[in-house]
Design an enzyme around this catalytic site. Structure first.
Site, PDB file in Angstrom:
ATOM      1  N   ASN A  41      47.709  34.903  34.757  1.00 47.27           N
ATOM      2  CA  ASN A  41      46.471  35.380  34.154  1.00 47.27           C
ATOM      3  C   ASN A  41      46.120  34.551  32.920  1.00 47.27           C
ATOM      4  O   ASN A  41      46.999  34.124  32.166  1.00 47.27           O
ATOM      5  CB  ASN A  41      46.534  36.881  33.836  1.00 47.27           C
ATOM      6  CG  ASN A  41      47.733  37.310  33.033  1.00 47.27           C
ATOM      7  OD1 ASN A  41      48.800  36.731  33.116  1.00 47.27           O
ATOM      8  ND2 ASN A  41      47.570  38.360  32.250  1.00 47.27           N
ATOM      9  N   GLU A  43      43.606  34.949  29.794  1.00 47.63           N
ATOM     10  CA  GLU A  43      42.692  35.875  29.121  1.00 47.63           C
ATOM     11  C   GLU A  43      41.712  35.141  28.218  1.00 47.63           C
ATOM     12  O   GLU A  43      41.901  33.969  27.877  1.00 47.63           O
ATOM     13  CB  GLU A  43      43.510  36.896  28.316  1.00 47.63           C
ATOM     14  CG  GLU A  43      44.349  37.760  29.245  1.00 47.63           C
ATOM     15  CD  GLU A  43      45.045  38.919  28.557  1.00 47.63           C
ATOM     16  OE1 GLU A  43      45.118  38.941  27.308  1.00 47.63           O
ATOM     17  OE2 GLU A  43      45.514  39.812  29.294  1.00 47.63           O
ATOM     18  N   CYS A  52      42.373  36.800  36.539  1.00 48.78           N
ATOM     19  CA  CYS A  52      43.685  37.294  36.978  1.00 48.78           C
ATOM     20  C   CYS A  52      44.515  36.182  37.620  1.00 48.78           C
ATOM     21  O   CYS A  52      43.978  35.200  38.155  1.00 48.78           O
ATOM     22  CB  CYS A  52      43.520  38.401  38.016  1.00 48.78           C
ATOM     23  SG  CYS A  52      42.771  39.900  37.386  1.00 48.78           S
ATOM     24  N   GLU A  54      46.080  36.148  40.430  1.00 44.70           N
ATOM     25  CA  GLU A  54      45.814  35.947  41.865  1.00 44.70           C
ATOM     26  C   GLU A  54      44.657  34.975  42.078  1.00 44.70           C
ATOM     27  O   GLU A  54      44.707  34.098  42.936  1.00 44.70           O
ATOM     28  CB  GLU A  54      45.445  37.284  42.530  1.00 44.70           C
ATOM     29  CG  GLU A  54      46.545  38.323  42.522  1.00 44.70           C
ATOM     30  CD  GLU A  54      46.499  39.222  41.281  1.00 44.70           C
ATOM     31  OE1 GLU A  54      46.195  38.735  40.178  1.00 44.70           O
ATOM     32  OE2 GLU A  54      46.800  40.420  41.440  1.00 44.70           O
ATOM     33  N   CYS A  85      43.794  43.816  41.297  1.00 40.28           N
ATOM     34  CA  CYS A  85      42.589  44.562  40.910  1.00 40.28           C
ATOM     35  C   CYS A  85      41.549  44.465  42.029  1.00 40.28           C
ATOM     36  O   CYS A  85      41.694  43.684  42.978  1.00 40.28           O
ATOM     37  CB  CYS A  85      42.031  44.032  39.591  1.00 40.28           C
ATOM     38  SG  CYS A  85      41.118  42.484  39.743  1.00 40.28           S
ATOM     39  N   CYS A  88      40.054  40.946  42.668  1.00 36.14           N
ATOM     40  CA  CYS A  88      40.984  40.060  43.383  1.00 36.14           C
ATOM     41  C   CYS A  88      41.111  40.461  44.842  1.00 36.14           C
ATOM     42  O   CYS A  88      41.227  39.603  45.719  1.00 36.14           O
ATOM     43  CB  CYS A  88      42.347  40.057  42.703  1.00 36.14           C
ATOM     44  SG  CYS A  88      42.315  39.174  41.125  1.00 36.14           S
TER      45      CYS A  88
HETATM   46  N1  THU Z   1      45.913  41.122  35.759  1.00 33.65           N
HETATM   47  C1  THU Z   1      46.251  40.170  36.673  1.00 33.65           C
HETATM   48  O1  THU Z   1      46.367  38.988  36.353  1.00 33.65           O
HETATM   49  N2  THU Z   1      46.430  40.557  37.952  1.00 33.65           N
HETATM   50  C2  THU Z   1      46.469  41.842  38.385  1.00 33.65           C
HETATM   51  O2  THU Z   1      46.733  42.085  39.548  1.00 33.65           O
HETATM   52  C3  THU Z   1      46.179  42.939  37.433  1.00 33.65           C
HETATM   53  C4  THU Z   1      45.707  42.519  36.093  1.00 33.65           C
HETATM   54  C5  THU Z   1      45.775  40.719  34.361  1.00 33.65           C
HETATM   55  C6  THU Z   1      44.392  40.664  33.810  1.00 33.65           C
HETATM   56  C7  THU Z   1      44.652  40.824  32.326  1.00 33.65           C
HETATM   57  O3  THU Z   1      44.978  39.575  31.770  1.00 33.65           O
HETATM   58  C8  THU Z   1      45.897  41.692  32.267  1.00 33.65           C
HETATM   59  O4  THU Z   1      46.482  41.637  33.543  1.00 33.65           O
HETATM   60  C9  THU Z   1      45.629  43.140  31.884  1.00 33.65           C
HETATM   61  O5  THU Z   1      44.639  43.676  32.680  1.00 33.65           O
END
Ligand code: THU
Length: 128
Positions: A41, A43, A52, A54, A85, A88
């Protein structure tokens, strides 16, 4: 012995850029030739522009020419394993179809699903 795809997803967590949530996620995608594409991920201070793990893995794979995929693994450090999520799920469905999705944590807990179980009634190109 850990499955190499799951290990790649766990290792990818180390690169997570998660200064806001501190929630580190790794993903690894196995293509039809057996190649592994990883992502974490990334941010953003606007929060909404965060991508994310994925999607990072999948867009990296697509940008490197891969088009067919067998499995995806998602790693995070939660006891109740973190599923992808909604955004994704939509994108994995469109670009990978009904592939196997493995969830894993650093203590080796794993669960395996198919995308159709996580995303049972998708909107996709067949409706357009
Ligand atoms: N996140 C992911 O990278 N993948 C997921 O399947 C769930 C959420 C990340 C997004 C964000 O950086 C952090 O997790 C909190 O939501």
């Amino acid at each position: 012995m850990m499955d190499p795809l799951l290990q790649a997803a766990l290792d990818a967590r180390a690169h997570a850029h998660a200064p806001f949530s501190k929630f580190r996620v790794g993903a690894a995608l196995e293509d039809a030739a057996g190649g592994i594409h990883t992502g974490c991920n990334v941010e953003n201070a606007t929060y909404g522009l965060t991508v994310c793990a994925e999607r990072v893995a999948l867009f990296k794979a697509i940008s490197e020419g891969a088009r067919q995929f067998r499995r995806i693994a998602v790693a995070s450090d939660t006891e109740d394993l973190t599923p992808p999520c909604g955004a994704c799920r939509q994108i994995v469905w469109e670009l990978c179809g009904d592939i196997e999705i493995a969830l894993v944590n650093p203590r080796g807990k794993t669960e395996i699903y198919r995308m159709s179980a996580l995303f049972p009634k998708p909107f996709d190109a067949s409706f357009i």
